[in-house]
Design a protein around this motif. Structure first.
Motif, short mmCIF file in Angstrom:
data_model
loop_
_atom_site.label_atom_id
_atom_site.label_comp_id
_atom_site.label_asym_id
_atom_site.label_seq_id
_atom_site.Cartn_x
_atom_site.Cartn_y
_atom_site.Cartn_z
N HIS A 29 0.88 -1.17 0.00
CA HIS A 29 0.00 0.00 0.00
C HIS A 29 0.92 1.23 0.00
N PRO A 30 1.58 1.47 -1.16
CA PRO A 30 2.55 2.57 -1.21
C PRO A 30 1.91 3.93 -0.97
N GLU A 31 2.74 4.86 -0.58
CA GLU A 31 2.29 6.24 -0.35
C GLU A 31 1.93 6.91 -1.67
N PRO A 32 1.00 7.90 -1.63
CA PRO A 32 0.68 8.66 -2.84
C PRO A 32 1.95 9.29 -3.40
N PRO A 33 2.02 9.43 -4.70
CA PRO A 33 0.93 9.40 -5.66
C PRO A 33 0.53 7.99 -6.12
N SER A 34 1.24 6.94 -5.67
CA SER A 34 0.87 5.58 -6.07
C SER A 34 -0.53 5.26 -5.56
N ARG A 35 -1.29 4.54 -6.38
CA ARG A 35 -2.63 4.10 -5.98
C ARG A 35 -2.74 2.58 -6.06
N ILE A 36 -1.60 1.91 -6.16
CA ILE A 36 -1.59 0.45 -6.26
C ILE A 36 -1.79 -0.16 -4.88
N ARG A 37 -2.57 -1.24 -4.84
CA ARG A 37 -2.76 -2.02 -3.63
C ARG A 37 -2.56 -3.48 -4.01
N ALA A 50 -18.18 -12.28 -2.69
CA ALA A 50 -19.49 -11.85 -3.21
C ALA A 50 -19.24 -11.28 -4.61
N TRP A 51 -20.31 -11.00 -5.32
CA TRP A 51 -20.19 -10.26 -6.57
C TRP A 51 -19.57 -8.90 -6.23
N HIS A 52 -18.69 -8.40 -7.08
CA HIS A 52 -18.07 -7.10 -6.84
C HIS A 52 -17.46 -6.55 -8.12
N ARG A 53 -17.02 -5.28 -8.04
CA ARG A 53 -16.40 -4.57 -9.17
C ARG A 53 -15.21 -3.76 -8.65
N HIS A 54 -14.26 -3.46 -9.55
CA HIS A 54 -13.12 -2.62 -9.21
C HIS A 54 -13.07 -1.45 -10.19
N PRO A 55 -12.87 -0.22 -9.71
CA PRO A 55 -12.94 0.94 -10.60
C PRO A 55 -11.90 0.92 -11.72
N HIS A 56 -10.72 0.36 -11.46
CA HIS A 56 -9.67 0.31 -12.48
C HIS A 56 -9.31 -1.11 -12.86
N GLY A 57 -10.18 -2.06 -12.56
CA GLY A 57 -9.92 -3.45 -12.88
C GLY A 57 -9.11 -4.13 -11.78
N GLN A 58 -8.75 -5.38 -12.04
CA GLN A 58 -8.02 -6.17 -11.06
C GLN A 58 -7.20 -7.23 -11.79
N VAL A 59 -6.02 -7.50 -11.24
CA VAL A 59 -5.21 -8.63 -11.70
C VAL A 59 -5.17 -9.63 -10.56
N LEU A 60 -5.49 -10.89 -10.87
CA LEU A 60 -5.36 -11.98 -9.91
C LEU A 60 -4.26 -12.91 -10.42
N HIS A 61 -3.35 -13.29 -9.53
CA HIS A 61 -2.34 -14.30 -9.88
C HIS A 61 -2.44 -15.40 -8.84
N LEU A 106 -2.67 -13.57 -5.41
CA LEU A 106 -2.32 -12.17 -5.24
C LEU A 106 -3.35 -11.36 -5.99
N ALA A 107 -3.86 -10.32 -5.37
CA ALA A 107 -4.83 -9.43 -6.00
C ALA A 107 -4.21 -8.04 -6.08
N VAL A 108 -4.13 -7.50 -7.29
CA VAL A 108 -3.55 -6.19 -7.53
C VAL A 108 -4.64 -5.27 -8.07
N VAL A 109 -4.84 -4.15 -7.40
CA VAL A 109 -5.84 -3.17 -7.83
C VAL A 109 -5.24 -1.77 -7.75
N GLU A 110 -5.87 -0.86 -8.46
CA GLU A 110 -5.52 0.56 -8.39
C GLU A 110 -6.70 1.30 -7.79
N ALA A 111 -6.44 2.09 -6.77
CA ALA A 111 -7.51 2.85 -6.11
C ALA A 111 -8.01 3.97 -7.02
N ALA A 112 -9.27 4.30 -6.88
CA ALA A 112 -9.85 5.45 -7.57
C ALA A 112 -9.37 6.73 -6.88
N ASP A 113 -9.71 7.88 -7.45
CA ASP A 113 -9.30 9.16 -6.86
C ASP A 113 -9.74 9.31 -5.41
#
Length: 133
Positions: A29-37, A50-61, A106-113
């Motif tokens: 959970h890097p510090e801003p300006p990074s939004r990667i989690r 549950a059913w869900h959505r991610h604002p910038h998508g998601q990568v699962l490995h 591993l789940a990689v997402v980018e946070a929204a604004d």
């Protein structure tokens, strides 16, 4: 450069967002300006999101075990250790372990604004999980 030598304690996935026993470990959970989690998510057999959505998508490995992923309106897809899944921004989906094995990914997402990484929806109905396909 920043090296993280300790991380937050594992958290159990809340029952309103997960069926079964699921544990989440925040890896990055890097510090801003990074939004990667980045999270390592551990699913007990038969456990799933549950059913869900991610604002910038998601990568699962998938790092261990076998499981399933499904996007709304699509077929249930098997996933196993070594597979990588790209889920498009806003795509409604779920994922979890198979009925007989643990599954970790591993789940990689980018946070929204606003900092949001996920919009949770309803649980996958019991008759639909575990899938038979």
């Amino acid at each position: 450069m920043h090296i993280t030598r300790s991380r937050p304690a594992s958290k159990q996935g809340p029952a309103e967002n997960f069926t079964g026993t699921v544990w989440l470990d925040e890896i990055a959970h890097p510090e801003p300006p990074s939004r990667i989690r980045v999270f390592s998510v551990h699913f007990a057999p038969g456990s799933h999101t549950a059913w869900h959505r991610h604002p910038h998508g998601q990568v699962l490995h998938v790092t261990e075990g076998e499981g399933f992923v499904q996007r709304d309106g699509g077929p249930v897809e098997p996933i196993r250790a070594g597979d990588t899944v790209w889920i498009a921004p806003g795509e409604r989906h779920w994922h979890g372990a198979g009925p007989r094995t643990f599954m970790t990914h591993l789940a990689v997402v980018e946070a929204a604004d606003d900092g949001a990484t996920v919009t949770w929806e309803e649980l996958v109905p019991d008759p639909e999980y575990p899938p038979t396909s």
